[in-house]
Scaffold this active site. Structure first.
Site, PDB file in Angstrom:
ATOM      1  N   ASP A  54       0.814  -1.217   0.000  1.00 46.57           N
ATOM      2  CA  ASP A  54       0.000   0.000   0.000  1.00 46.57           C
ATOM      3  C   ASP A  54       0.846   1.264   0.000  1.00 46.57           C
ATOM      4  O   ASP A  54       0.609   2.182  -0.752  1.00 46.57           O
ATOM      5  CB  ASP A  54      -0.880   0.035   1.260  1.00 46.57           C
ATOM      6  CG  ASP A  54      -2.065  -0.873   1.080  1.00 46.57           C
ATOM      7  OD1 ASP A  54      -2.173  -1.472  -0.011  1.00 46.57           O
ATOM      8  OD2 ASP A  54      -2.868  -0.973   2.017  1.00 46.57           O
ATOM      9  N   TYR A  57       2.493   1.952  -3.242  1.00 48.23           N
ATOM     10  CA  TYR A  57       1.509   2.434  -4.217  1.00 48.23           C
ATOM     11  C   TYR A  57       1.207   3.911  -3.941  1.00 48.23           C
ATOM     12  O   TYR A  57       1.221   4.736  -4.854  1.00 48.23           O
ATOM     13  CB  TYR A  57       0.236   1.587  -4.107  1.00 48.23           C
ATOM     14  CG  TYR A  57      -0.885   2.022  -5.026  1.00 48.23           C
ATOM     15  CD1 TYR A  57      -0.997   1.491  -6.314  1.00 48.23           C
ATOM     16  CD2 TYR A  57      -1.818   2.968  -4.620  1.00 48.23           C
ATOM     17  CE1 TYR A  57      -2.010   1.901  -7.168  1.00 48.23           C
ATOM     18  CE2 TYR A  57      -2.833   3.384  -5.461  1.00 48.23           C
ATOM     19  CZ  TYR A  57      -2.927   2.841  -6.738  1.00 48.23           C
ATOM     20  OH  TYR A  57      -3.929   3.253  -7.572  1.00 48.23           O
ATOM     21  N   ASP A  58       0.978   4.229  -2.647  1.00 47.45           N
ATOM     22  CA  ASP A  58       0.701   5.621  -2.269  1.00 47.45           C
ATOM     23  C   ASP A  58       1.844   6.537  -2.686  1.00 47.45           C
ATOM     24  O   ASP A  58       1.629   7.645  -3.164  1.00 47.45           O
ATOM     25  CB  ASP A  58       0.507   5.736  -0.740  1.00 47.45           C
ATOM     26  CG  ASP A  58      -0.849   5.181  -0.324  1.00 47.45           C
ATOM     27  OD1 ASP A  58      -1.719   5.070  -1.186  1.00 47.45           O
ATOM     28  OD2 ASP A  58      -1.009   4.860   0.868  1.00 47.45           O
ATOM     29  N   LYS A 137      -9.812   5.377  10.248  1.00 46.15           N
ATOM     30  CA  LYS A 137      -9.918   5.092   8.810  1.00 46.15           C
ATOM     31  C   LYS A 137      -9.860   3.580   8.622  1.00 46.15           C
ATOM     32  O   LYS A 137      -8.800   2.961   8.747  1.00 46.15           O
ATOM     33  CB  LYS A 137      -8.797   5.791   8.051  1.00 46.15           C
ATOM     34  CG  LYS A 137      -8.975   5.674   6.555  1.00 46.15           C
ATOM     35  CD  LYS A 137      -7.986   6.533   5.806  1.00 46.15           C
ATOM     36  CE  LYS A 137      -8.246   6.481   4.322  1.00 46.15           C
ATOM     37  NZ  LYS A 137      -8.286   5.145   3.758  1.00 46.15           N
ATOM     38  N   LYS A 335      -2.744   9.440   7.306  1.00 43.29           N
ATOM     39  CA  LYS A 335      -2.439   8.004   7.302  1.00 43.29           C
ATOM     40  C   LYS A 335      -1.242   7.644   8.176  1.00 43.29           C
ATOM     41  O   LYS A 335      -0.336   8.449   8.371  1.00 43.29           O
ATOM     42  CB  LYS A 335      -2.226   7.534   5.864  1.00 43.29           C
ATOM     43  CG  LYS A 335      -3.549   7.569   5.105  1.00 43.29           C
ATOM     44  CD  LYS A 335      -3.600   6.884   3.833  1.00 43.29           C
ATOM     45  CE  LYS A 335      -3.539   5.583   3.471  1.00 43.29           C
ATOM     46  NZ  LYS A 335      -3.688   5.053   2.213  1.00 43.29           N
ATOM     47  N   CYS A 453      20.210 -32.239  25.098  1.00 50.04           N
ATOM     48  CA  CYS A 453      20.426 -31.386  23.925  1.00 50.04           C
ATOM     49  C   CYS A 453      20.858 -30.011  24.437  1.00 50.04           C
ATOM     50  O   CYS A 453      20.171 -29.399  25.262  1.00 50.04           O
ATOM     51  CB  CYS A 453      19.122 -31.289  23.128  1.00 50.04           C
ATOM     52  SG  CYS A 453      19.124 -29.978  21.915  1.00 50.04           S
TER      53      CYS A 453
HETATM   54  S1  IVH Z   1     -15.253   9.683   4.644  1.00 58.60           S
HETATM   55  C1  IVH Z   1     -16.674  12.335   1.430  1.00 58.60           C
HETATM   56  N1  IVH Z   1     -14.577   8.317   6.755  1.00 58.60           N
HETATM   57  O1  IVH Z   1     -11.331   5.709   2.899  1.00 58.60           O
HETATM   58  C2  IVH Z   1     -15.985  11.539   2.486  1.00 58.60           C
HETATM   59  N2  IVH Z   1     -13.962   7.460   4.631  1.00 58.60           N
HETATM   60  O2  IVH Z   1      -9.231   6.587   1.110  1.00 58.60           O
HETATM   61  C3  IVH Z   1     -15.627  10.227   2.025  1.00 58.60           C
HETATM   62  N3  IVH Z   1     -12.756   5.320   4.738  1.00 58.60           N
HETATM   63  O3  IVH Z   1     -13.424   6.218   0.140  1.00 58.60           O
HETATM   64  C4  IVH Z   1     -15.148   9.271   2.956  1.00 58.60           C
HETATM   65  N4  IVH Z   1     -12.794   5.095   6.914  1.00 58.60           N
HETATM   66  O4  IVH Z   1     -13.910   4.179   1.701  1.00 58.60           O
HETATM   67  C5  IVH Z   1     -14.533   8.382   5.424  1.00 58.60           C
HETATM   68  N5  IVH Z   1     -14.043   7.196   8.730  1.00 58.60           N
HETATM   69  C6  IVH Z   1     -14.020   7.263   7.403  1.00 58.60           C
HETATM   70  C7  IVH Z   1     -13.420   6.264   6.615  1.00 58.60           C
HETATM   71  C8  IVH Z   1     -13.389   6.408   5.231  1.00 58.60           C
HETATM   72  C9  IVH Z   1     -12.425   4.535   5.766  1.00 58.60           C
HETATM   73  C10 IVH Z   1     -12.461   4.996   3.324  1.00 58.60           C
HETATM   74  C11 IVH Z   1     -13.567   5.340   2.375  1.00 58.60           C
HETATM   75  C12 IVH Z   1     -12.941   6.315   1.416  1.00 58.60           C
HETATM   76  C13 IVH Z   1     -11.494   5.932   1.518  1.00 58.60           C
HETATM   77  C14 IVH Z   1     -10.556   7.013   1.032  1.00 58.60           C
END
Ligand code: IVH
Length: 695
Positions: A54, A57-58, A137, A335, A453
């Site tokens: 990941d 890639y980022d 997240k 992140k 041993c």
């Molecule tokens: S908010 C308009 N909140 O992360 C706001 N996303 O890398 C959109 N994700 O597409 C997303 N935890 O699938 C939000 N607490 C969270 C999240 C979250 C995971 C994911 C989500 C988003 C992706 C972006």
């Protein structure tokens, strides 16, 4: 034309040519990067074959964003930076369906500096005071659930943000997604957005199931995707392994919400699963602390997270900032740094542990994960080599979470490496004593020579001198290695009977050290019954079990005369442990050792402790730094009183002892309503127990 002018024009021309050349180079770089990223997208989403980490890639994506920002005219709408997810992200079998409101992604930052520069400071310029909703997240797959009058009618993946795949049939199998919302006056149309993910526990279960079939999933996100993509021959039981958390809404008929916090609260009332780690802060300092806390403790969560999401809480304020084509400007993902690194497996060596089990050790090119250099990791036992299908020359993924020991989580096989792979040769004889290795029922190999041993003897003696056993700090692990290697000692009794003659044969051991050791060994050691039992190193008899046994039997003699029925009657002692104990005390050789040890050790039996004491039989966990007593002492004292000390909080825990700077155990304990007492209170309780002895 004047000479001066000619010179000026030549310099300008060179300058222009140089700029054109630079632009040409950057264009080439950008095109190359776009190709690489698109290729990874294809491999990841279509072939379900992720061969890049990941963070790598980022990194590529960030590089591309930076280059495109430098030369905005080189941007184009097909660049991976302009796409939400990927055009290729297709669930082949599923039909496409549109979202009522586009599903956006999030912008990422990886440092405090970028968080301020890209998020807080532009916000601060416009709004002076705002609250932020800090969320975890979740590392899974985004989904949009459409509820009409409270009934779940469709579930669509994010896709390109406008159209996604209709995977309703699969989503209906996920247990924690309600088919009907709770409550009254439900909106006619409501899009609920969130993340489908797999818990760490279910991920293990899934890979165990996959073991005999296809390739293992490399991480929880690819596993979630893999399960969601199931269509033909769908196994609904596998879909049960998935979970869902909502983090917001999309379309709603009348948006009456004032804040993100209010949205989450309402969703909870509707019966939608919401993560309970969300916090509202206005201070940056607290937001950074929230990030740091979860960065440190994320390994304790039952699911994977890859950062935190910070959102302006007030909806009106959110609308002031709006969004770009790709992501909102009122939210950001901060992140975590990678806890995984890719490296090359150089060789596998084998060791024999205290219990005789053959333990493979993977040696690889050194990688630095969060500031720690790592060049080897244990593979536990030979089954792990088979599970990972590991071979020398493989590209391997090393993971290190918190203080947990590093491990190999995945093997990445590609066209280039496949030819160079070499089988790992599993030894047939013990690498330490050359005796033939035996196989256990589960195929694990082990050496049967026990303390004959040298490897097992060294490991046992290190256990014998350890803090919770005899606690001889003057004799270090290195000295034990030297003494055993030179055949100067063959047992724990030899160790306690060391004399000047033997010690002087050890290289690099000074007179001062010899004197200290001999002075210490001259005295008869006084240790509790429980510690003595622990020092014997009986398989499965750890600190907790030794303590339980020491309570059950009044004396060592009692213990040595026990039988299987008596042992199995002791609560918390299982059949396997009982058999191990019986096996140990039946051997004449072991009884001889105990008798000889008693010439150098006095066992202290705790006075009959009242079973009514506050700590008796209570399951206790300690967290944080202690001010007035060492943790080791406290554990010993509590164990003397019959407490059972555990390292992790569970629903069965009775008491959490709280020190300074507690870990997330505190959070877990309050969630389970566990009694929490501080250090002062523990000490006063200990003092009140009159029969209490200090050892
Ligand atoms: S908010 C308009 N909140 O992360 C706001 N996303 O890398 C959109 N994700 O597409 C997303 N935890 O699938 C939000 N607490 C969270 C999240 C979250 C995971 C994911 C989500 C988003 C992706 C972006």
């Amino acid at each position: 034309m004047e000479k001066k002018n000619i010179k000026f024009y030549i310099i300008r021309l060179i300058n222009i040519l140089y700029k054109v050349y630079k632009l040409f180079c950057y264009k080439k770089k950008i095109i190359k990067l776009r190709k690489i990223i698109t290729n990874y997208n294809y491999r990841y989403y279509i072939l379900n074959n992720s061969d890049i980490l990941d963070y790598q890639y980022d990194k590529l994506l960030i590089k591309l964003v930076k280059l495109e920002n430098l030369y905005p005219y080189l941007k184009n709408k097909y660049s991976p930076t302009q796409l939400v997810g990927s055009k290729y992200k297709s669930f082949i079998f599923f039909k496409k369906k549109n979202h009522k409101i586009p599903m956006l992604s999030l912008n990422n930052v990886f440092s405090e500096y970028d968080l301020f520069k890209n998020f807080f400071s532009p916000i601060k310029k416009i709004i002076h005071k705002s609250n932020f909703c800090c969320e975890l997240k979740f590392d899974g797959i985004a989904i949009n659930l459409l509820y009409k009058n409270g009934y779940l009618v469709s579930a669509i993946t994010r896709g390109d943000g406008f159209f996604g795949e209709n995977i309703t049939q699969n989503i209906l199998q996920i247990k924690n997604i309600p088919h009907i919302l709770k409550g009254k006056n439900l909106p006619k149309n409501l899009e609920i957005r969130g993340e489908i993910f797999i818990t760490k526990k279910n991920f293990k279960i899934l890979n165990q199931k996959q073991l005999n079939k296809t390739k293992l999933f490399s991480n929880t996100r690819s596993a979630t995707l893999g399960i969601l993509k199931l269509n033909k021959n769908i196994n609904t039981k596998i879909l049960n392994l998935l979970n869902f958390f909502s983090y917001g809404i999309g379309f709603i008929d009348k948006n009456f919400f004032l804040s993100q916090q209010e949205i989450l609260k309402k969703l909870k009332h509707y019966g939608i699963p919401i993560c309970n780690h969300t916090k509202i802060y206005s201070s940056y300092y607290k937001i950074i602390n929230f990030y740091k806390y979860y960065k440190k403790n994320r390994h304790l969560l039952p699911y994977n997270i890859d950062g935190i999401v910070i959102k302006i809480n007030n909806i009106k304020q959110q609308n002031i900032f709006g969004h770009t084509n790709r992501a909102p400007k009122w939210a950001i993902a901060y992140k975590f740094p990678s806890q995984e690194k890719l490296t090359l497996l150089k060789k596998v060596t084998f060791q024999i542990g205290r219990t005789g089990i053959l333990t493979p050790i993977a040696n690889f090119h050194t990688v630095n994960i969060n500031g720690v250099n790592i060049s080897f990791a244990t593979l536990y036992n030979i089954n792990e080599i088979k599970r990972l299908d590991l071979k020398i020359g493989d590209n391997i993924v090393i993971q290190r979470c918190g203080d947990v020991i590093p491990k190999i989580t995945n093997v990445i096989i590609n066209k280039h490496s496949i030819k160079k792979r070499k089988n790992i040769l599993i030894p047939k004889i013990c690498p330490s004593c050359n005796s033939i290795l035996k196989k256990k029922k589960n195929n694990i190999l082990y050496c049967t020579s026990e303390l004959f041993c040298k490897s097992q003897l060294k490991a046992y003696l290190k256990h014998f001198i350890s803090k919770n056993a005899i606690n001889i700090s003057f004799i270090g692990e290195k000295l034990i290695d030297k003494l055993v290697d030179k055949n100067l000692i063959k047992s724990s009794v030899d160790l306690l009977n060391l004399n000047i003659f033997t010690l002087s044969k050890v290289d690099y051991l000074g007179n001062k050290s010899i004197k200290k050791i001999l002075k210490f060994l001259k005295k008869k050691q006084k240790i509790t019954f429980s510690r003595f039992l622990f020092s014997l190193g009986i398989p499965e008899v750890g600190i907790v079990t030794s303590n339980i046994i020491s309570f059950f039997f009044k004396t060592l003699e009692d213990f040595l005369n026990t039988n299987i029925t008596k042992l199995q009657n002791i609560t918390n002692i299982g059949k396997k442990t009982s058999l191990n104990i019986l096996n140990y005390i039946k051997k004449k050789h072991n009884i001889n050792i105990i008798q000889n040890l008693l010439k150098k050790i006095d066992i202290i039996y705790s006075k009959k402790i009242s079973e009514k004491n506050f700590f008796y039989q209570k399951k206790i966990v300690i967290t944080g730094k202690l001010k007035f007593i060492t943790r080791h002492n406290l554990v010993n004292q509590l164990m003397i009183l019959g407490a059972i000390i555990n390292t992790n909080i569970s629903k069965k825990t009775n008491i959490l002892i709280l020190g300074i700077n507690p870990s997330s155990k505190l959070l877990k304990a309050s969630k389970f309503n566990i009694k929490i007492i501080n250090e002062n209170k523990v000490i006063s309780l200990l003092n009140k127990i009159s029969n209490f002895e200090k050892y």
